[in-house]
Scaffold this motif. Structure first.
Motif, PDB file in Angstrom:
ATOM      1  N   VAL A  54       0.838  -1.204   0.000  1.00 26.57           N
ATOM      2  CA  VAL A  54       0.000   0.000   0.000  1.00 26.57           C
ATOM      3  C   VAL A  54       0.875   1.256   0.000  1.00 26.57           C
ATOM      4  CG1 VAL A  54      -1.657   1.315   1.372  1.00 26.57           C
ATOM      5  CG2 VAL A  54      -1.970  -1.120   1.074  1.00 26.57           C
ATOM      6  N   THR A  55       1.982   1.231   0.722  1.00 31.22           N
ATOM      7  CA  THR A  55       2.885   2.380   0.748  1.00 31.22           C
ATOM      8  C   THR A  55       3.489   2.634  -0.627  1.00 31.22           C
ATOM      9  OG1 THR A  55       3.394   1.922   3.064  1.00 31.22           O
ATOM     10  CG2 THR A  55       4.926   3.348   1.876  1.00 31.22           C
ATOM     11  N   ILE A  56       3.885   1.582  -1.322  1.00 32.80           N
ATOM     12  CA  ILE A  56       4.429   1.726  -2.673  1.00 32.80           C
ATOM     13  C   ILE A  56       3.362   2.273  -3.615  1.00 32.80           C
ATOM     14  CG2 ILE A  56       5.303   0.444  -4.673  1.00 32.80           C
ATOM     15  CD1 ILE A  56       6.736  -1.391  -2.613  1.00 32.80           C
ATOM     16  N   ASP A  57       2.135   1.750  -3.526  1.00 28.27           N
ATOM     17  CA  ASP A  57       1.052   2.246  -4.374  1.00 28.27           C
ATOM     18  C   ASP A  57       0.775   3.718  -4.093  1.00 28.27           C
ATOM     19  OD1 ASP A  57      -1.133   1.942  -6.297  1.00 28.27           O
ATOM     20  OD2 ASP A  57      -2.426   2.194  -4.555  1.00 28.27           O
ATOM     21  N   LEU A  58       0.789   4.097  -2.829  1.00 25.35           N
ATOM     22  CA  LEU A  58       0.559   5.493  -2.461  1.00 25.35           C
ATOM     23  C   LEU A  58       1.655   6.396  -3.037  1.00 25.35           C
ATOM     24  CD1 LEU A  58      -1.247   7.425  -0.870  1.00 25.35           C
ATOM     25  CD2 LEU A  58       0.159   6.973   1.123  1.00 25.35           C
ATOM     26  N   ALA A  59       2.891   5.933  -3.008  1.00 23.61           N
ATOM     27  CA  ALA A  59       3.991   6.717  -3.582  1.00 23.61           C
ATOM     28  C   ALA A  59       3.818   6.889  -5.091  1.00 23.61           C
ATOM     29  CB  ALA A  59       5.323   6.049  -3.272  1.00 23.61           C
ATOM     30  N   VAL A  60       3.397   5.834  -5.775  1.00 22.39           N
ATOM     31  CA  VAL A  60       3.170   5.917  -7.223  1.00 22.39           C
ATOM     32  C   VAL A  60       2.024   6.875  -7.529  1.00 22.39           C
ATOM     33  CG1 VAL A  60       2.387   4.590  -9.235  1.00 22.39           C
ATOM     34  CG2 VAL A  60       4.137   3.656  -7.735  1.00 22.39           C
ATOM     35  N   VAL A  61       0.950   6.791  -6.769  1.00 21.25           N
ATOM     36  CA  VAL A  61      -0.198   7.675  -6.984  1.00 21.25           C
ATOM     37  C   VAL A  61       0.204   9.132  -6.759  1.00 21.25           C
ATOM     38  CG1 VAL A  61      -2.446   8.342  -6.065  1.00 21.25           C
ATOM     39  CG2 VAL A  61      -1.959   5.947  -6.512  1.00 21.25           C
ATOM     40  N   LEU A  62       0.934   9.408  -5.684  1.00 19.42           N
ATOM     41  CA  LEU A  62       1.375  10.774  -5.417  1.00 19.42           C
ATOM     42  C   LEU A  62       2.301  11.286  -6.519  1.00 19.42           C
ATOM     43  CD1 LEU A  62       1.949  10.699  -1.569  1.00 19.42           C
ATOM     44  CD2 LEU A  62       0.188  11.942  -2.832  1.00 19.42           C
ATOM     45  N   ARG A  63       3.151  10.429  -7.030  1.00 11.24           N
ATOM     46  CA  ARG A  63       4.045  10.827  -8.132  1.00 11.24           C
ATOM     47  C   ARG A  63       3.235  11.194  -9.369  1.00 11.24           C
ATOM     48  NH1 ARG A  63       6.680   7.827 -12.347  1.00 11.24           N
ATOM     49  NH2 ARG A  63       8.479   8.978 -13.070  1.00 11.24           N
ATOM     50  N   HIS A  64       2.230  10.395  -9.689  1.00 13.13           N
ATOM     51  CA  HIS A  64       1.407  10.680 -10.858  1.00 13.13           C
ATOM     52  C   HIS A  64       0.573  11.950 -10.670  1.00 13.13           C
ATOM     53  CE1 HIS A  64       1.506   6.363 -12.665  1.00 13.13           C
ATOM     54  NE2 HIS A  64       2.670   6.988 -12.733  1.00 13.13           N
ATOM     55  N   ILE A  65       0.086  12.175  -9.469  1.00 14.35           N
ATOM     56  CA  ILE A  65      -0.669  13.400  -9.211  1.00 14.35           C
ATOM     57  C   ILE A  65       0.234  14.617  -9.396  1.00 14.35           C
ATOM     58  CG2 ILE A  65      -1.768  14.762  -7.380  1.00 14.35           C
ATOM     59  CD1 ILE A  65      -3.045  12.165  -6.379  1.00 14.35           C
ATOM     60  N   ARG A  66       1.457  14.530  -8.935  1.00 15.37           N
ATOM     61  CA  ARG A  66       2.388  15.661  -9.054  1.00 15.37           C
ATOM     62  C   ARG A  66       2.845  15.894 -10.488  1.00 15.37           C
ATOM     63  NH1 ARG A  66       5.478  13.993  -3.723  1.00 15.37           N
ATOM     64  NH2 ARG A  66       4.128  15.043  -2.235  1.00 15.37           N
ATOM     65  N   GLN A  67       2.711  14.892 -11.359  1.00 16.34           N
ATOM     66  CA  GLN A  67       3.133  15.054 -12.746  1.00 16.34           C
ATOM     67  C   GLN A  67       2.149  15.875 -13.560  1.00 16.34           C
ATOM     68  OE1 GLN A  67       3.909  11.082 -14.050  1.00 16.34           O
ATOM     69  NE2 GLN A  67       6.071  11.242 -13.545  1.00 16.34           N
ATOM     70  N   GLY A  68       1.009  16.163 -13.006  1.00 12.36           N
ATOM     71  CA  GLY A  68       0.102  17.088 -13.656  1.00 12.36           C
ATOM     72  C   GLY A  68      -1.014  16.441 -14.449  1.00 12.36           C
ATOM     73  N   PRO A  69      -1.609  17.206 -15.372  1.00 17.51           N
ATOM     74  CA  PRO A  69      -2.830  16.783 -16.041  1.00 17.51           C
ATOM     75  C   PRO A  69      -2.662  15.584 -16.956  1.00 17.51           C
ATOM     76  CG  PRO A  69      -2.069  18.835 -16.972  1.00 17.51           C
ATOM     77  CD  PRO A  69      -1.222  18.543 -15.774  1.00 17.51           C
ATOM     78  N   HIS A  70      -1.434  15.236 -17.314  1.00 25.81           N
ATOM     79  CA  HIS A  70      -1.267  14.041 -18.153  1.00 25.81           C
ATOM     80  C   HIS A  70      -1.747  12.802 -17.404  1.00 25.81           C
ATOM     81  CE1 HIS A  70       0.349  11.271 -21.073  1.00 25.81           C
ATOM     82  NE2 HIS A  70       0.978  10.651 -20.107  1.00 25.81           N
ATOM     83  N   TYR A  71      -1.506  12.750 -16.107  1.00 27.26           N
ATOM     84  CA  TYR A  71      -1.943  11.616 -15.297  1.00 27.26           C
ATOM     85  C   TYR A  71      -3.203  11.898 -14.494  1.00 27.26           C
ATOM     86  CZ  TYR A  71       2.208   9.044 -16.432  1.00 27.26           C
ATOM     87  OH  TYR A  71       3.156   8.367 -17.112  1.00 27.26           O
ATOM     88  N   GLN A  72      -3.496  13.151 -14.239  1.00 29.80           N
ATOM     89  CA  GLN A  72      -4.679  13.502 -13.461  1.00 29.80           C
ATOM     90  C   GLN A  72      -5.467  14.551 -14.240  1.00 29.80           C
ATOM     91  OE1 GLN A  72      -5.893  12.060 -10.953  1.00 29.80           O
ATOM     92  NE2 GLN A  72      -7.544  13.429 -10.523  1.00 29.80           N
ATOM     93  N   PRO A  73      -6.160  14.116 -15.282  1.00 29.96           N
ATOM     94  CA  PRO A  73      -6.877  15.088 -16.109  1.00 29.96           C
ATOM     95  C   PRO A  73      -8.089  15.656 -15.389  1.00 29.96           C
ATOM     96  CG  PRO A  73      -7.402  12.880 -16.806  1.00 29.96           C
ATOM     97  CD  PRO A  73      -6.345  12.751 -15.745  1.00 29.96           C
ATOM     98  N   GLY A  74      -8.349  16.905 -15.675  1.00 28.75           N
ATOM     99  CA  GLY A  74      -9.555  17.542 -15.162  1.00 28.75           C
ATOM    100  C   GLY A  74     -10.615  17.587 -16.249  1.00 28.75           C
ATOM    101  N   ARG A  75     -11.674  18.297 -15.995  1.00 23.26           N
ATOM    102  CA  ARG A  75     -12.751  18.383 -16.972  1.00 23.26           C
ATOM    103  C   ARG A  75     -12.331  19.166 -18.214  1.00 23.26           C
ATOM    104  NH1 ARG A  75     -18.187  18.069 -13.814  1.00 23.26           N
ATOM    105  NH2 ARG A  75     -17.414  17.003 -11.993  1.00 23.26           N
ATOM    106  N   ASP A  76     -11.304  20.006 -18.076  1.00 22.64           N
ATOM    107  CA  ASP A  76     -10.871  20.810 -19.208  1.00 22.64           C
ATOM    108  C   ASP A  76      -9.850  20.094 -20.097  1.00 22.64           C
ATOM    109  OD1 ASP A  76      -9.102  20.872 -17.093  1.00 22.64           O
ATOM    110  OD2 ASP A  76      -8.323  22.849 -17.606  1.00 22.64           O
ATOM    111  N   ILE A  77      -9.421  18.898 -19.722  1.00 24.51           N
ATOM    112  CA  ILE A  77      -8.466  18.133 -20.527  1.00 24.51           C
ATOM    113  C   ILE A  77      -9.254  17.143 -21.386  1.00 24.51           C
ATOM    114  CG2 ILE A  77      -6.462  16.606 -20.478  1.00 24.51           C
ATOM    115  CD1 ILE A  77      -5.929  19.350 -19.286  1.00 24.51           C
ATOM    116  N   PRO A  78      -9.172  17.258 -22.715  1.00 25.77           N
ATOM    117  CA  PRO A  78      -9.940  16.353 -23.570  1.00 25.77           C
ATOM    118  C   PRO A  78      -9.349  14.944 -23.559  1.00 25.77           C
ATOM    119  CG  PRO A  78      -8.544  17.762 -24.898  1.00 25.77           C
ATOM    120  CD  PRO A  78      -8.413  18.234 -23.471  1.00 25.77           C
TER     121      PRO A  78
END
Length: 87
Positions: A54-78
């Motif tokens: 779970v700790t490793i998964d959490l680290a991967v998720v946090l890394r992807h969130i910090r990488q921006g909209p490519h990994y965490q798209p919002g409503r404005d990202i097609p």
């Protein structure tokens, strides 16, 4: 937009994965401590391994969130365009 390439271009709900990882982290930590205090070594080890995963998964998720909209798209990202088919 369905393109048939969803498994390769799928996006993950990272905020949901973050909170589920936090929930799992809390319970795995609680289980590890509780089973250690109760003298159940096997269960404590199992919860410890789960805590590590779970700790490793959490680290991967946090890394992807910090990488921006490519990994965490919002409503404005097609949605991604389908990959080019090259013969």
């Amino acid at each position: 937009m369905r393109t048939g390439s969803e498994p390769r271009t799928a996006r993950s709900a990272l905020r949901a994965r973050f909170w589920l990882s936090v929930w799992g982290l809390v319970w795995a930590l609680f289980g590890t401590v509780a089973f250690t205090l109760a003298g159940r070594t096997g269960w404590a080890i199992a919860c410890g391994v789960l805590l590590l995963i779970v700790t490793i998964d959490l680290a991967v998720v946090l890394r992807h969130i910090r990488q921006g909209p490519h990994y965490q798209p919002g409503r404005d990202i097609p949605p991604y365009e389908p990959p080019d088919k090259r013969p």
